[in-house]
Design a protein around this motif. Structure first.
Motif, PDB file in Angstrom:
ATOM      1  N   GLY A 112      74.053 -42.143  37.883  1.00  0.00           N
ATOM      2  CA  GLY A 112      73.846 -41.043  36.962  1.00  0.00           C
ATOM      3  C   GLY A 112      73.877 -41.426  35.501  1.00  0.00           C
ATOM      4  N   GLU A 115      69.912 -46.324  33.313  1.00  0.00           N
ATOM      5  CA  GLU A 115      68.460 -46.168  33.384  1.00  0.00           C
ATOM      6  C   GLU A 115      67.929 -47.079  34.493  1.00  0.00           C
ATOM      7  OE1 GLU A 115      66.569 -44.067  31.788  1.00  0.00           O
ATOM      8  OE2 GLU A 115      68.226 -43.218  30.610  1.00  0.00           O
ATOM      9  N   TYR A 121      67.396 -47.457  42.136  1.00  0.00           N
ATOM     10  CA  TYR A 121      67.745 -46.178  42.752  1.00  0.00           C
ATOM     11  C   TYR A 121      67.868 -46.329  44.261  1.00  0.00           C
ATOM     12  CZ  TYR A 121      67.773 -41.062  43.243  1.00  0.00           C
ATOM     13  OH  TYR A 121      68.131 -39.776  43.509  1.00  0.00           O
ATOM     14  N   TRP A 250      69.377 -33.082  38.873  1.00  0.00           N
ATOM     15  CA  TRP A 250      68.652 -33.190  40.134  1.00  0.00           C
ATOM     16  C   TRP A 250      68.390 -34.630  40.569  1.00  0.00           C
ATOM     17  CZ3 TRP A 250      68.745 -29.127  43.020  1.00  0.00           C
ATOM     18  CH2 TRP A 250      68.856 -27.876  42.423  1.00  0.00           C
ATOM     19  N   ILE A 251      68.650 -35.579  39.689  1.00  0.00           N
ATOM     20  CA  ILE A 251      68.507 -36.984  40.088  1.00  0.00           C
ATOM     21  C   ILE A 251      69.426 -37.314  41.257  1.00  0.00           C
ATOM     22  CG2 ILE A 251      70.265 -37.867  38.490  1.00  0.00           C
ATOM     23  CD1 ILE A 251      68.492 -40.302  38.046  1.00  0.00           C
TER      24      ILE A 251
END
Length: 400
Positions: A112, A115, A121, A250-251
């Motif tokens: 969170g 970058e 991810y 929402w990530i």
């Protein structure tokens, strides 16, 4: 090093030293391996470094199991009460609960606040999911115990991967039906991991709700009641995971969904290898025989047992489910896996390799000796298996 000693009138002094006493710390630090990936990523900027814990578990782990070998040592039965009363072992399982949250939250916060590209991810989601699968193992150990504290800790730690129904389903369902065609959590000969997965996950979930509904009905309570143990754990899940979405946005949603599913698949992987093809005999009264040690595949491999609170001594666990991890025993002539769980998971994900290794091993077991009537067979592959291995005996009928 703690030495347990007991005076026996007929045997003299019995002593025992648990040489693994401090090695069990590996089980509570295992959920924190994700921080190794975070540290390497921070130091190098290379997002692939986030996969370091996964690489360690699935490459170094099986190699260490092969190199370090198996441990067939058992504590003397006279000493077991002293060993189980030693609260040190209990405190380790207690500590594993907050460590599970720390490991998960550390990875979620890193996701969170950094970058990350798509590679980072995905890497952090995979590592978080597989790490939280360990929480199900901790919940497994705690959920089998009779104290209110340990039962609550099981509910709490199972909330991390949103698998709060597990200890109900496992204790009251899987242990009752294990190694029978009725059990969605016992894999069948000829059933590959992926077909087992789509049968086991929903089957176990539905069985858990059915069992909890029955329990609450006996207490004259509706299923949607705050005494519902599944809902209690799911409430903690909601606070934890919705809280992360509220903080980071929402990530978090794809991360949490992927994390949950991968954690469930860790459990499914364990269930797949633990009872493959094994079958309890059905008695004349329609009931199945009492669960024996040979109704589970066992592994004495040192390294992954130390990482998993002795989960791999699964044969004694199913025969004596209340027995604490430090007291679980090795038995001769058991179904034995050729490597620890991480190595066997990798084999399970390649069906043709799994069948090549495990089908002959299954049929060569002493209590089976090639007799397909003593094997739990996938009904969709029964004719093929009988044609290949058949010995003229009728295999047990399994429900589709």
């Amino acid at each position: 090093m703690t030495v347990y000693s007991l005076e026996m009138p007929d045997k003299g002094t019995i002593t025992y030293r648990d040489n693994k006493r401090y090695w069990w710390l590996l089980s509570i630090f295992n959920p924190l391996l994700g921080f190794v990936g975070i540290g390497l990523h921070a130091a190098t900027g290379n997002e692939w470094m986030l996969l370091a814990p996964l690489v360690f578990s699935y490459t170094v782990g099986p190699l260490l199991d092969w190199w370090w070998g198996e441990d067939e040592n058992n504590p003397p039965e006279e000493i077991v009460p002293l060993l189980e009363q030693d609260r040190y072992y209990r405190y380790l399982t207690y500590l594993a609960v907050p460590f599970q949250f720390i490991g998960f939250l550390g990875l979620a916060i890193w996701l969170g606040t950094q970058e990350l590209g798509l590679v980072g991810y995905i890497c952090i989601t995979v590592v978080a999911g597989l790490g939280s699968g360990l929480g199900i193992n901790t919940g497994h150990e705690l959920g089998h115990k009779s104290t209110k504290l340990e039962r609550w800790l099981a509910k709490i730690v199972l909330a991390v991967p949103a698998y709060g129904h597990f200890w109900i389903e496992h204790n009251l369902g899987h242990h009752r039906d294990v190694a029978t065609p009725d059990d969605p959590a016992s894999s069948r000969m000829g059933e590959n991991f992926y077909r087992f997965m789509v049968r086991e996950i929903p089957g176990a979930y539905l069985r858990a709700w059915r069992l909890e509904r029955q329990r609450l009905a006996r207490e004259h309570k509706p299923v949607w009641h705050w005494h519902n143990s599944i809902l209690q754990s799911f409430a903690i899940t909601a606070v934890l995971q919705l809280g992360l979405i509220a903080v980071f946005g929402w990530i978090m949603v794809p991360f949490l969904l992927g994390h949950n599913v991968l954690a469930w698949l860790q459990l499914t992987s364990a269930n797949y290898v633990e009872h493959y093809g094994l079958l309890r005999e059905k008695l004349d009264n329609g009931r199945y025989e009492t669960t024996k040690p040979w109704h589970s595949w066992n592994s004495n491999h040192k390294f992954t047992n130390l990482m998993l609170f002795h989960l791999e001594r699964h044969s004694d666990h199913h025969a004596n489910p209340a027995r604490r991890y430090q007291s679980l025993r090795h038995f001769e002539d058991l179904p034995r896996l050729p490597n620890g769980y991480y190595g066997m998971f990798l084999v399970a994900y390649i069906p043709w390799l799994w069948f090549k290794i495990m089908d002959p091993a299954l049929l060569q077991l002493k209590h089976i000796d090639g007799d397909l009537s003593k094997v739990n067979i996938d009904p969709k592959r029964r004719d093929e298996i009988v044609a290949r291995y058949g010995n003229g005996k009728r295999p047990v009928q399994a429900s589709a």
